[in-house]
Design a protein around this motif. Sequence first.
Motif, short mmCIF file in Angstrom:
data_model
loop_
_atom_site.label_atom_id
_atom_site.label_comp_id
_atom_site.label_asym_id
_atom_site.label_seq_id
_atom_site.Cartn_x
_atom_site.Cartn_y
_atom_site.Cartn_z
N ALA A 16 -6.92 4.21 -5.40
CA ALA A 16 -7.19 4.31 -6.83
C ALA A 16 -6.06 3.72 -7.67
N ASN A 17 -4.84 3.66 -7.12
CA ASN A 17 -3.70 3.13 -7.88
C ASN A 17 -3.64 1.60 -7.87
N TYR A 65 0.81 -1.22 0.00
CA TYR A 65 0.00 0.00 0.00
C TYR A 65 0.84 1.27 0.00
N SER A 66 1.82 1.33 0.89
CA SER A 66 2.66 2.52 0.98
C SER A 66 3.98 2.17 1.66
N ASP A 109 -2.70 5.31 -2.11
CA ASP A 109 -3.92 5.73 -2.80
C ASP A 109 -4.62 4.48 -3.35
N GLN A 147 1.30 4.04 -3.40
CA GLN A 147 1.51 5.43 -2.95
C GLN A 147 0.43 5.88 -1.97
#
Length: 467
Positions: free
Chosen positions: A407-408, A367-368, A405, A403
Amino acid sequence: MWQFVRTLGPGLFLIALCSAILLVTTPTRTAGSVRRVAIDQYVSRTAMDDLCRGIVAALEHAGYRDGERIRLTRYNAEGDLSINALIAGEIVQKRYDLAFTITTPTLQAFAKANRDGRVPHVLGLVTDPFGCGIGLKKDDPSTQPAHMTGFGTMYPVAETVRHLMRMNPALKRIGTVWNSGEVNSEILTGFLKDACRDNNLEFVGATAESTAQVMEAVRSVLDRGAEVIYIGGDSTVQSCLESVVGEANKRRIPAVAVASEGMAAGALFVHGSDFYAVGMRMGEMGARILDGAAPSSMPIKDVFFSRMAFNKKVLCALRDRWIIPDDLLAQAAEYIDENGAVIRKQESAAAAPAAPARVRRLGLLYYSPGPDNDACIAGFRDGMARLGFVDGANLDLLVRHAQGDVANIPLTIDAFRAEGREAIITMSTPCLAGASARTRDVPICFTMVYDPFAVGLGPTAQDHRAN
């Protein structure tokens, strides 16, 4: 004119000051620059050369070929502690981009010289990195410096002793010689003492503080009735390996060694590390650092690549009756037969990926960025390597993050599918949910998920999506 200068003067001064600061603090290396890598070994031995070959091979597999993307420098103290310390200081002073240290003495010297963490450091071929006095604690990960990674290579002493008892059920006394000034030797000898005690065997030992004292110590051990000589990872004794084995064989007593060159020297049994595999693992870790990974994202732990070899030719010359059980011989990487021919049965555990049948292509999505994710990715790479899949060799692992997000996520999953990734690894619930929504034909492996069934994978662990 002077009024103009006085007005602009402070601003010009600040601009000049900031420019100077940027010039001083901006790293000299660029994305396309050649990185400088040092390999620091303590002594010349066949096993060390095998290990270095493994490091170089793994770097090349990852795209870091000497003379192209990296400039590789090899240092060798040739067993001299003072030179060992000087080499460590030089590597740090020259600010290499990466340093590999091989064996405990080089680790100790380099850790001391590099305590400010100027050079990223990969350690290897160390019996016990947690007990050699550099500040690491096995039960406290916070003691691992940010600039350091690697792994310990603990020899399977207790297992070796059990094998020796099968090879000679009448065995009563095991002898060894070691340098008490080498921390790794003290640790290994302690394990041998424990194994002897646990199996009702007598331990017969003697110390040698220099190579000049080794043979006198060996004769002392044999004179006191040792029925087999154990030659551990002691650098002092290893330097006299052929002489030690020769003295034992002259008295018709077998020798067992941890170093691969022990078999050619006439040892009956070799049980130690696959040094090429150790080097490959070190090289893989170094390549990840050159790729931008933090050394501390790869926890320091004990890893062992077992390798056995036997010498059947010496059996007939021994005083006592020794045998080589069929099941042990079947596990050997190689052996010398009764006529002196070397029979190689299998390649190095790490050498196999060098010429893979085909490259497996995986995609990993998280995720990040964060330390937990870094540790998980490092663990995944390590686990795959243990199974023989080395990234850059027979494994193409594409790592991406969303990042932070949501949506990515579907965009990344679609890209994985378009590139023909054979399986997708997801870390976190949002990544798993996105992957499961975008594909039903590509296998998904997930972790770091609280409740996988909540994202629609199925009602139970037995009844779930096929992929």
